[in-house]
Design a protein around this motif. Structure first.
Motif, PDB file in Angstrom:
ATOM      1  N   GLY A  82      -7.888   6.952  26.734  1.00  0.00           N
ATOM      2  CA  GLY A  82      -6.732   6.400  27.421  1.00  0.00           C
ATOM      3  C   GLY A  82      -5.994   5.348  26.627  1.00  0.00           C
ATOM      4  O   GLY A  82      -5.043   4.749  27.112  1.00  0.00           O
ATOM      5  N   HIS A  83      -6.407   5.109  25.378  1.00  0.00           N
ATOM      6  CA  HIS A  83      -5.759   4.117  24.518  1.00  0.00           C
ATOM      7  C   HIS A  83      -5.343   4.773  23.211  1.00  0.00           C
ATOM      8  O   HIS A  83      -6.061   5.612  22.664  1.00  0.00           O
ATOM      9  CB  HIS A  83      -6.701   2.946  24.223  1.00  0.00           C
ATOM     10  N   TRP A  84      -4.190   4.358  22.711  1.00  0.00           N
ATOM     11  CA  TRP A  84      -3.745   4.863  21.418  1.00  0.00           C
ATOM     12  C   TRP A  84      -4.433   4.086  20.303  1.00  0.00           C
ATOM     13  O   TRP A  84      -4.456   2.857  20.308  1.00  0.00           O
ATOM     14  CB  TRP A  84      -2.224   4.729  21.278  1.00  0.00           C
ATOM     15  N   GLN A  85      -4.996   4.806  19.382  1.00  0.00           N
ATOM     16  CA  GLN A  85      -5.664   4.201  18.232  1.00  0.00           C
ATOM     17  C   GLN A  85      -5.376   5.086  17.024  1.00  0.00           C
ATOM     18  O   GLN A  85      -5.890   6.193  16.900  1.00  0.00           O
ATOM     19  CB  GLN A  85      -7.169   4.110  18.464  1.00  0.00           C
ATOM     20  N   VAL A  86      -4.525   4.601  16.144  1.00  0.00           N
ATOM     21  CA  VAL A  86      -4.101   5.414  15.011  1.00  0.00           C
ATOM     22  C   VAL A  86      -5.157   5.450  13.920  1.00  0.00           C
ATOM     23  O   VAL A  86      -5.400   6.480  13.298  1.00  0.00           O
ATOM     24  CB  VAL A  86      -2.765   4.889  14.441  1.00  0.00           C
ATOM     25  N   LEU A  87      -5.823   4.319  13.699  1.00  0.00           N
ATOM     26  CA  LEU A  87      -6.779   4.210  12.595  1.00  0.00           C
ATOM     27  C   LEU A  87      -8.178   3.944  13.122  1.00  0.00           C
ATOM     28  O   LEU A  87      -8.352   3.369  14.196  1.00  0.00           O
ATOM     29  CB  LEU A  87      -6.369   3.074  11.653  1.00  0.00           C
ATOM     30  N   PRO A  88      -9.218   4.345  12.387  1.00  0.00           N
ATOM     31  CA  PRO A  88     -10.597   4.005  12.777  1.00  0.00           C
ATOM     32  C   PRO A  88     -10.768   2.499  12.873  1.00  0.00           C
ATOM     33  O   PRO A  88     -10.131   1.737  12.133  1.00  0.00           O
ATOM     34  CB  PRO A  88     -11.440   4.591  11.639  1.00  0.00           C
ATOM     35  N   SER A  89     -11.647   2.060  13.765  1.00  0.00           N
ATOM     36  CA  SER A  89     -11.768   0.629  14.056  1.00  0.00           C
ATOM     37  C   SER A  89     -12.841  -0.071  13.245  1.00  0.00           C
ATOM     38  O   SER A  89     -13.054  -1.262  13.432  1.00  0.00           O
ATOM     39  CB  SER A  89     -12.083   0.442  15.550  1.00  0.00           C
ATOM     40  N   HIS A  90     -13.536   0.640  12.355  1.00  0.00           N
ATOM     41  CA  HIS A  90     -14.665   0.017  11.678  1.00  0.00           C
ATOM     42  C   HIS A  90     -14.259  -0.776  10.440  1.00  0.00           C
ATOM     43  O   HIS A  90     -15.100  -1.392   9.800  1.00  0.00           O
ATOM     44  CB  HIS A  90     -15.693   1.084  11.276  1.00  0.00           C
TER      45      HIS A  90
ATOM     46  N   LEU B 220     -14.459  14.212  22.316  1.00  0.00           N
ATOM     47  CA  LEU B 220     -15.431  13.114  22.339  1.00  0.00           C
ATOM     48  C   LEU B 220     -15.067  12.097  23.420  1.00  0.00           C
ATOM     49  O   LEU B 220     -14.679  10.955  23.142  1.00  0.00           O
ATOM     50  CB  LEU B 220     -15.516  12.438  20.963  1.00  0.00           C
ATOM     51  N   SER B 221     -15.212  12.508  24.646  1.00  0.00           N
ATOM     52  CA  SER B 221     -14.794  11.716  25.805  1.00  0.00           C
ATOM     53  C   SER B 221     -15.363  10.303  25.773  1.00  0.00           C
ATOM     54  O   SER B 221     -16.531  10.086  25.457  1.00  0.00           O
ATOM     55  CB  SER B 221     -15.254  12.409  27.088  1.00  0.00           C
ATOM     56  N   ASN B 222     -14.499   9.344  26.105  1.00  0.00           N
ATOM     57  CA  ASN B 222     -14.872   7.920  26.211  1.00  0.00           C
ATOM     58  C   ASN B 222     -15.387   7.339  24.901  1.00  0.00           C
ATOM     59  O   ASN B 222     -16.117   6.343  24.906  1.00  0.00           O
ATOM     60  CB  ASN B 222     -15.928   7.720  27.309  1.00  0.00           C
ATOM     61  N   THR B 223     -15.001   7.946  23.786  1.00  0.00           N
ATOM     62  CA  THR B 223     -15.493   7.488  22.478  1.00  0.00           C
ATOM     63  C   THR B 223     -14.324   7.142  21.567  1.00  0.00           C
ATOM     64  O   THR B 223     -13.566   8.034  21.159  1.00  0.00           O
ATOM     65  CB  THR B 223     -16.349   8.567  21.809  1.00  0.00           C
ATOM     66  N   PRO B 224     -14.118   5.865  21.240  1.00  0.00           N
ATOM     67  CA  PRO B 224     -13.058   5.513  20.285  1.00  0.00           C
ATOM     68  C   PRO B 224     -13.453   5.929  18.871  1.00  0.00           C
ATOM     69  O   PRO B 224     -14.604   6.305  18.619  1.00  0.00           O
ATOM     70  CB  PRO B 224     -12.982   3.988  20.413  1.00  0.00           C
ATOM     71  N   SER B 225     -12.506   5.847  17.967  1.00  0.00           N
ATOM     72  CA  SER B 225     -12.788   6.204  16.570  1.00  0.00           C
ATOM     73  C   SER B 225     -13.380   4.999  15.852  1.00  0.00           C
ATOM     74  O   SER B 225     -12.660   4.193  15.260  1.00  0.00           O
ATOM     75  CB  SER B 225     -11.507   6.674  15.865  1.00  0.00           C
ATOM     76  N   TYR B 226     -14.698   4.870  15.922  1.00  0.00           N
ATOM     77  CA  TYR B 226     -15.351   3.739  15.263  1.00  0.00           C
ATOM     78  C   TYR B 226     -16.047   4.139  13.973  1.00  0.00           C
ATOM     79  O   TYR B 226     -16.609   3.292  13.283  1.00  0.00           O
ATOM     80  CB  TYR B 226     -16.335   3.055  16.220  1.00  0.00           C
ATOM     81  N   VAL B 227     -16.032   5.429  13.651  1.00  0.00           N
ATOM     82  CA  VAL B 227     -16.454   5.921  12.340  1.00  0.00           C
ATOM     83  C   VAL B 227     -15.418   6.947  11.887  1.00  0.00           C
ATOM     84  O   VAL B 227     -14.472   7.243  12.616  1.00  0.00           O
ATOM     85  CB  VAL B 227     -17.868   6.562  12.380  1.00  0.00           C
TER      86      VAL B 227
END
Length: 291
Positions: free
Chosen positions: A235-243, A53-60
């Protein structure tokens, strides 16, 4: 047991019938800018080859995106087929609940406890309805029941393997429902103080440090692939969903009343919450902020 098999067959029949009944409902199609439409399109991207899912953070919920992608691939992207697979997941939830209940009672009452717990879950209408929708809540019953079973086994066996599976189960649940991390407040004290129930088992008890370590390893085994996915995609580390942060605010601000309320400046849609929340936060802080 024949009674458990009959319960599961009946559960499957009921859930499949409900899913097929609702599959064509015009108000329940996975389109538009609300949750179902967003999940459906993200899963379609995965099926089409955009695995990270390129350029897509985990927002759900990242777990439901990939479950839905799997279901779409198996069923040819048909809503009815996906709902049949979710009926299977719902049937699994009933079995897990029945299995867990049976572990808490003596052998002579195990079947009755299992049938009571499994039957109660099967007849819980709101659970059945969620499993017949394209929403992350379709997995909740199975994930909660799976955690309950894993936690029960960890308490009763207190083995390294059992505590590792407990960590896996909690992390899977939390990737779908971030507020489930509160259950760590049960797991960690239980891992520190070996339960009396485990003393009656023939298995040797492992040390406190090992129980905590393997529990954490189980959590990491689930979280690291999702964190790596986000790092590769954005390009960023994100362990948990952001919502979770916006939902926390909606549920706890001064005017909170227990229902969803529109926050000024944030559109009431998934995309609106993802993009507008960032803009509101940037204005409030008066400085640039990452997504």
């Amino acid at each position: 047991d024949v009674w458990i098999a009959a319960l599961l067959a009946l559960t499957m029949l009921v859930k499949v019938a409900l899913g097929l009944t609702l599959a064509g409902h015009p108000l329940l199609q996975p389109v538009g800018e609300l949750d179902a439409g967003v999940y459906w399109r993200l899963a379609q991207r995965v099926v089409a080859g955009d695995l990270f899912l390129s350029n897509t953070p985990s927002y759900v919920s990242p777990l439901y995106i990939y479950w839905l992608a799997f279901a779409q691939a198996v069923t040819g992207t048909r809503v009815a087929g996906v709902l049949v697979l979710q009926a299977l997941v719902g049937t699994l939830a009933v079995w897990l609940a029945a299995r867990t209940a049976g572990l808490w009672v003596p052998d002579d009452r195990r079947l009755r406890a299992a049938l009571a717990a499994g039957g109660a879950l099967m007849l819980t209408s709101v659970v059945a309805l969620q499993e017949a929708l394209i929403l992350q809540s379709a997995l909740d019953a199975a994930l909660v029941s799976g955690f309950a079973l894993a936690f029960t086994r960890a308490l009763q066996q207190s083995s390294g393997r059992a505590w590792s599976w407990c960590g896996v189960a909690l992390a899977l649940l939390a990737t779908n429902r971030p507020n489930a991390w509160l259950l760590a407040m049960l797991c960690l004290p239980a891992a520190v103080w070996a339960p009396a129930a485990a003393a009656a088992t023939p298995r040797p008890l492992v040390s406190v440090s090992r129980r905590v370590a393997v529990w954490g390893l189980g959590v990491a085994m689930v979280l690291l692939p999702f964190a790596a996915r986000t790092a590769i995609a954005t390009g960023h580390w994100q362990v948990l969903p952001s919502h979770g942060s916006l939902n926390l605010y909606i549920g706890n601000h001064a005017a909170a009343n227990g229902t969803y309320t529109i926050v000024e400046g944030i559109r009431p849609s998934i995309e609106g919450q993802r993009l507008d929340m960032h803009e509101v936060a940037v204005k409030a802080e008066g400085r640039p902020m990452s997504m």
